[in-house]
Write a protein that holds these residues in place. Structure first.
Motif, PDB file in Angstrom:
ATOM      1  N   SER A  45       0.826  -1.204   0.000  1.00 26.69           N
ATOM      2  CA  SER A  45       0.000   0.000   0.000  1.00 26.69           C
ATOM      3  C   SER A  45       0.862   1.255   0.000  1.00 26.69           C
ATOM      4  CB  SER A  45      -0.923   0.004   1.226  1.00 26.69           C
ATOM      5  OG  SER A  45      -0.166  -0.034   2.425  1.00 26.69           O
ATOM      6  N   VAL A  46       0.380   2.285  -0.677  1.00 30.95           N
ATOM      7  CA  VAL A  46       1.102   3.559  -0.738  1.00 30.95           C
ATOM      8  C   VAL A  46       0.802   4.360   0.523  1.00 30.95           C
ATOM      9  CG1 VAL A  46       1.392   5.718  -1.988  1.00 30.95           C
ATOM     10  CG2 VAL A  46       1.037   3.588  -3.244  1.00 30.95           C
ATOM     11  N   LYS A  47       1.838   4.732   1.243  1.00 26.83           N
ATOM     12  CA  LYS A  47       1.676   5.476   2.485  1.00 26.83           C
ATOM     13  C   LYS A  47       1.954   6.969   2.316  1.00 26.83           C
ATOM     14  CE  LYS A  47       0.776   1.841   4.980  1.00 26.83           C
ATOM     15  NZ  LYS A  47      -0.560   1.614   5.538  1.00 26.83           N
ATOM     16  N   VAL A  48       2.990   7.276   1.533  1.00 22.25           N
ATOM     17  CA  VAL A  48       3.482   8.645   1.459  1.00 22.25           C
ATOM     18  C   VAL A  48       3.925   8.950   0.031  1.00 22.25           C
ATOM     19  CG1 VAL A  48       5.352  10.203   2.192  1.00 22.25           C
ATOM     20  CG2 VAL A  48       4.221   8.753   3.877  1.00 22.25           C
ATOM     21  N   VAL A  49       3.749  10.197  -0.390  1.00 23.79           N
ATOM     22  CA  VAL A  49       4.363  10.658  -1.629  1.00 23.79           C
ATOM     23  C   VAL A  49       5.346  11.774  -1.275  1.00 23.79           C
ATOM     24  CG1 VAL A  49       2.443  10.050  -3.134  1.00 23.79           C
ATOM     25  CG2 VAL A  49       2.482  12.300  -2.066  1.00 23.79           C
ATOM     26  N   ILE A  50       6.473  11.801  -1.976  1.00 23.63           N
ATOM     27  CA  ILE A  50       7.478  12.833  -1.769  1.00 23.63           C
ATOM     28  C   ILE A  50       7.243  13.906  -2.827  1.00 23.63           C
ATOM     29  CG2 ILE A  50       9.919  13.347  -1.530  1.00 23.63           C
ATOM     30  CD1 ILE A  50       8.829  11.282   0.475  1.00 23.63           C
ATOM     31  N   ILE A  51       6.900  15.111  -2.378  1.00 20.16           N
ATOM     32  CA  ILE A  51       6.553  16.196  -3.296  1.00 20.16           C
ATOM     33  C   ILE A  51       7.642  17.260  -3.262  1.00 20.16           C
ATOM     34  CG2 ILE A  51       4.861  17.972  -3.869  1.00 20.16           C
ATOM     35  CD1 ILE A  51       2.722  16.279  -2.566  1.00 20.16           C
ATOM     36  N   GLY A  52       8.146  17.627  -4.441  1.00 19.01           N
ATOM     37  CA  GLY A  52       9.088  18.730  -4.549  1.00 19.01           C
ATOM     38  C   GLY A  52       8.305  20.031  -4.595  1.00 19.01           C
ATOM     39  N   VAL A  53       8.456  20.864  -3.577  1.00 19.59           N
ATOM     40  CA  VAL A  53       7.668  22.090  -3.477  1.00 19.59           C
ATOM     41  C   VAL A  53       8.575  23.306  -3.515  1.00 19.59           C
ATOM     42  CG1 VAL A  53       5.887  20.923  -2.136  1.00 19.59           C
ATOM     43  CG2 VAL A  53       7.713  22.129  -0.945  1.00 19.59           C
ATOM     44  N   GLY A  54       7.997  24.448  -3.841  1.00 19.85           N
ATOM     45  CA  GLY A  54       8.768  25.690  -3.890  1.00 19.85           C
ATOM     46  C   GLY A  54       8.085  26.707  -4.763  1.00 19.85           C
ATOM     47  N   GLY A  55       8.679  27.875  -4.909  1.00 20.70           N
ATOM     48  CA  GLY A  55       8.138  28.899  -5.799  1.00 20.70           C
ATOM     49  C   GLY A  55       6.999  29.665  -5.178  1.00 20.70           C
ATOM     50  N   PHE A  56       5.768  29.196  -5.342  1.00 21.00           N
ATOM     51  CA  PHE A  56       4.634  30.002  -4.928  1.00 21.00           C
ATOM     52  C   PHE A  56       4.556  30.166  -3.424  1.00 21.00           C
ATOM     53  CE2 PHE A  56       2.660  26.030  -3.852  1.00 21.00           C
ATOM     54  CZ  PHE A  56       1.642  26.331  -2.961  1.00 21.00           C
TER      55      PHE A  56
END
Length: 279
Positions: free
Chosen positions: A61-72
């Motif tokens: 099962s998928v528990k977590v997603v790693i999101i690249g954030v920034g900018g806004f």
């Protein structure tokens, strides 16, 4: 970032039969990586960032997603681990799915950045697993192709040695497809051990979310003001230095770089071949 335009191509839900002859429905992980995560469904929705990785539990099962954030959100890009249940999937007019999250700007600003484990090289993305599988499929096309490849192998090795020259001969070459886009931003591109042509300022992704080209801010030693030049991704070669750092090389001449058309998003969008420099 704006919700009006992203590099994402959309997520598709598919159905397939399993070994037990049962129907299973879901998303391909490879389709999700690189997709944009939006703050809502409307036209004014903003892009939080892109899905860089997916954390899967031992039970699948998928528990977590790693999101690249920034900018806004007013900070330099960082990776944030977001629980999978904070995401939802909204249908679009093109029968695709948009990824939407209820994560707020304040949460992202306050969240600690995700750090990759020390035992995983910094230059490697987990898409290397997928790429490795694709390479295995290619290498298994047939006995004839294998024999043919072995016959021309000495010629290819000699050509590679000539192209790499002595300064990279002792370094370990890396499959460029395994290098994280985050690591590429700000990296210096060299044409020889003591000559660099500039730094990577942007990575241009194709519709499938993979790196298609990079923008290098070229200038200085060439005798002209700095200008952005779009370079095809397969024109670059990447190596791991003795200390584990990443070395990026290219074989462009001074004349090629001087004559290259300056990159603009508009030109690249309408006619990428007109601005794309290839080796």
């Amino acid at each position: 970032m704006s919700g009006q335009e992203t590099n994402a191509s959309g997520i598709f839900e598919l159905e397939t039969n399993t070994l037990a002859q049962e129907a299973a429905k879901g998303f391909l992980a490879s389709n999700m990586i690189g997709e944009a995560v939006m703050t809502g469904e409307g036209e004014n929705a903003e892009e939080i960032g892109d899905i860089n990785d997916i954390l899967v539990d031992r039970d699948g099962s998928v528990k977590v997603v790693i999101i690249g954030v920034g900018g806004f959100i007013g900070l330099g890009e960082k990776e944030v681990a977001v629980e999978f249940d904070r995401l939802s999937f909204v249908s679009t007019q093109d029968d695709q799915l948009r990824v939407v999250s209820d994560v707020s700007k304040q949460e992202l600003e306050a969240a600690p950045g995700y750090e990759r484990p020390d035992y995983i090289p910094n230059w490697m993305s987990t898409s290397a697993v997928r790429d490795g599988m694709n390479q295995a499929k290619e290498s298994a096309k047939g006995a004839y192709e294998t024999v043919q490849d072995e016959a021309i192998k000495p010629v290819r090795e000699q050509m590679d040695k000539m192209a790499n020259s002595d300064w990279t001969a002792e370094k370990t070459q890396i499959d460029a497809a395994t290098v994280s886009t985050d690591v590429l931003i700000g990296a210096t591109v060299y044409t020889s051990a003591d000559t660099d042509i500039g730094e990577v300022s942007e990575v241009l992704l194709g519709k499938d979310g993979t790196a298609e080209a990079v923008v290098i801010d070229v200038g200085g030693f060439l005798g002209f003001g700095e200008k952005p030049v779009a370079v095809s991704y397969d024109s670059l070669k990447m190596y791991e230095n003795e200390n584990g750092s990443l070395l990026i090389t290219a074989t462009f001449t001074d004349e090629q770089l001087k004559n290259a058309k300056a990159y603009t998003p508009a030109d690249y969008k309408t006619d990428p071949e007109s601005v794309l420099l290839k080796s």
